[in-house]
Design an enzyme around this catalytic site. Structure first.
Site, PDB file in Angstrom:
ATOM      1  N   ASN A  26      -7.679  -3.041  14.219  1.00 35.60           N
ATOM      2  CA  ASN A  26      -9.066  -3.303  13.807  1.00 35.60           C
ATOM      3  C   ASN A  26      -9.157  -4.499  12.856  1.00 35.60           C
ATOM      4  O   ASN A  26     -10.194  -4.738  12.270  1.00 35.60           O
ATOM      5  CB  ASN A  26      -9.662  -2.053  13.140  1.00 35.60           C
ATOM      6  CG  ASN A  26      -8.898  -1.658  11.875  1.00 35.60           C
ATOM      7  OD1 ASN A  26      -7.964  -2.336  11.459  1.00 35.60           O
ATOM      8  ND2 ASN A  26      -9.298  -0.555  11.267  1.00 35.60           N
ATOM      9  N   GLU A  47      -9.749  -2.115   5.172  1.00 34.55           N
ATOM     10  CA  GLU A  47     -10.356  -1.789   6.460  1.00 34.55           C
ATOM     11  C   GLU A  47     -11.622  -2.620   6.670  1.00 34.55           C
ATOM     12  O   GLU A  47     -12.217  -3.102   5.701  1.00 34.55           O
ATOM     13  CB  GLU A  47     -10.718  -0.291   6.481  1.00 34.55           C
ATOM     14  CG  GLU A  47      -9.523   0.648   6.310  1.00 34.55           C
ATOM     15  CD  GLU A  47      -8.676   0.789   7.570  1.00 34.55           C
ATOM     16  OE1 GLU A  47      -8.632  -0.147   8.393  1.00 34.55           O
ATOM     17  OE2 GLU A  47      -8.025   1.842   7.726  1.00 34.55           O
ATOM     18  N   ASP A  52       0.829  -1.211   0.000  1.00 33.39           N
ATOM     19  CA  ASP A  52       0.000   0.000   0.000  1.00 33.39           C
ATOM     20  C   ASP A  52       0.859   1.255   0.000  1.00 33.39           C
ATOM     21  O   ASP A  52       2.077   1.198   0.242  1.00 33.39           O
ATOM     22  CB  ASP A  52      -0.952   0.013   1.214  1.00 33.39           C
ATOM     23  CG  ASP A  52      -0.332  -0.551   2.479  1.00 33.39           C
ATOM     24  OD1 ASP A  52       0.912  -0.521   2.599  1.00 33.39           O
ATOM     25  OD2 ASP A  52      -1.066  -1.033   3.343  1.00 33.39           O
ATOM     26  N   HIS A  87      -7.349  -4.908  10.034  1.00 36.32           N
ATOM     27  CA  HIS A  87      -7.063  -4.669   8.614  1.00 36.32           C
ATOM     28  C   HIS A  87      -5.788  -5.386   8.181  1.00 36.32           C
ATOM     29  O   HIS A  87      -4.880  -5.590   8.984  1.00 36.32           O
ATOM     30  CB  HIS A  87      -7.017  -3.167   8.266  1.00 36.32           C
ATOM     31  CG  HIS A  87      -5.833  -2.401   8.752  1.00 36.32           C
ATOM     32  ND1 HIS A  87      -5.908  -1.088   9.161  1.00 36.32           N
ATOM     33  CD2 HIS A  87      -4.519  -2.730   8.881  1.00 36.32           C
ATOM     34  CE1 HIS A  87      -4.705  -0.665   9.508  1.00 36.32           C
ATOM     35  NE2 HIS A  87      -3.852  -1.640   9.342  1.00 36.32           N
TER      36      HIS A  87
HETATM   37  C1  F6R Z   1       1.458  -1.528   6.111  1.00 32.96           C
HETATM   38  C2  F6R Z   1       0.154  -2.159   6.185  1.00 32.96           C
HETATM   39  C3  F6R Z   1      -0.636  -2.205   7.441  1.00 32.96           C
HETATM   40  C4  F6R Z   1       0.217  -2.519   8.680  1.00 32.96           C
HETATM   41  C5  F6R Z   1      -0.658  -2.533   9.933  1.00 32.96           C
HETATM   42  C6  F6R Z   1       0.135  -2.801  11.190  1.00 32.96           C
HETATM   43  O1  F6R Z   1       2.006  -1.629   4.831  1.00 32.96           O
HETATM   44  O2  F6R Z   1      -0.301  -2.623   5.197  1.00 32.96           O
HETATM   45  O3  F6R Z   1      -1.648  -3.175   7.305  1.00 32.96           O
HETATM   46  O4  F6R Z   1       0.806  -3.773   8.517  1.00 32.96           O
HETATM   47  O5  F6R Z   1      -1.305  -1.299  10.059  1.00 32.96           O
HETATM   48  O6  F6R Z   1       1.035  -1.751  11.397  1.00 32.96           O
HETATM   49  P1  F6R Z   1       2.164  -1.837  12.536  1.00 32.96           P
HETATM   50  O7  F6R Z   1       3.074  -2.949  12.121  1.00 32.96           O
HETATM   51  O8  F6R Z   1       2.831  -0.497  12.504  1.00 32.96           O
HETATM   52  O9  F6R Z   1       1.451  -2.120  13.803  1.00 32.96           O
END
Ligand code: F6R
Length: 239
Positions: A135, A142, A67, A137
């Protein structure tokens, strides 16, 4: 789904890096899907160490990131392009022309998503690395009322904005991003998800034990035949 529970993030980083190194040594032109955020950073550190010791070369790999934020210059310190270069790509021998990102600044985001999905069809991901949002995702898919398919532009949820705005000290965090869709993620041959800390425990419970529902997008991983989940004890505390 195979669960691996470790004492801390560093141990997880070493174990996940070893799986990636094994993959690349076996198939030097592997296609690797990478994630940003805190969860994969120890893995990237271990990969850099192994590269510096001559245990692996990344010169023939192709990479795809999950992303990218919209409306943030590519070289902004908070873009995922910058994150990946600072945390991994600048320190290994991956070729820049083999590094792929969604362009969050594309004028025509639909065409940009089609471009990325076409590349993903041509290059099947061998290992997709994932984190998970509090959450549930994955990527920036989301919670919603239906599973997503290919890449698309998403309005980030308040939970994601709250979690990630700590990185945006000067400018406000973008509220939109481009992300790979759930079906594209599920097409990866192998998926490795990393989660640490108590804040991820509910999402991990939903992922492992919950109903398969788009209200916890990570729960779809229950349907994938080759998923490894790497957790510390806090993230695994509700299992
Ligand atoms: C990042 C992504 C998100 C993160 C998720 C967890 O490229 O796609 O899904 O993997 O938000 O983020 P952290 O590892 O910072 O807790």
């Amino acid at each position: 789904m195979i669960l691996h529970i470790f004492n801390n993030a560093e141990e997880i980083g070493k174990a996940v890096a070893n799986l990636i190194i094994e993959q690349v040594n076996e198939k030097p032109d592997s296609v690797l899907g990478f994630a940003t955020g805190a969860s994969p950073v120890p893995t990237y550190k271990s990969l850099i160490k192994a590269y510096n010791k001559g245990k692996v070369s990344f010169k023939d790999i192709t990479t795809f990131n999950l992303d990218e934020y919209c409306d943030l210059p590519k070289d902004d310190k908070n873009s995922y392009y910058t994150f990946m270069h600072e945390n991994l790509f600048n320190h290994i021998d991956v070729k820049e022309e083999n590094v792929n990102f969604l362009n969050g600044n594309a004028e025509d985001t639909d065409a940009e998503c089609v471009r990325y999905d076409d590349l993903l069809t041509e290059n099947k991901i061998d290992i997709q690395l994932l984190g998970v949002g509090r959450n549930g995702h994955i990527g920036f898919n989301e919670p919603s009322n239906k599973f997503t398919k290919g890449s698309f532009k998403v309005r980030l949820s308040q939970s994601t904005i709250d979690a990630n705005s700590i990185y945006f000290d000067e400018n406000p965090m973008p509220h939109y991003a481009l992300t790979m869709g759930t079906v594209s993620i599920m097409k990866s041959k192998q998926i490795i998800l990393i989660a640490t800390g108590r804040g991820k425990a509910d999402a991990i419970d939903g992922l492992v034990n919950g109903d398969i529902t788009p209200s916890c997008p990570a729960s779809v991983l229950q349907l994938h035949p080759n998923v490894h989940i790497f957790l510390d004890k806090a993230a695994a505390s509700l299992l």
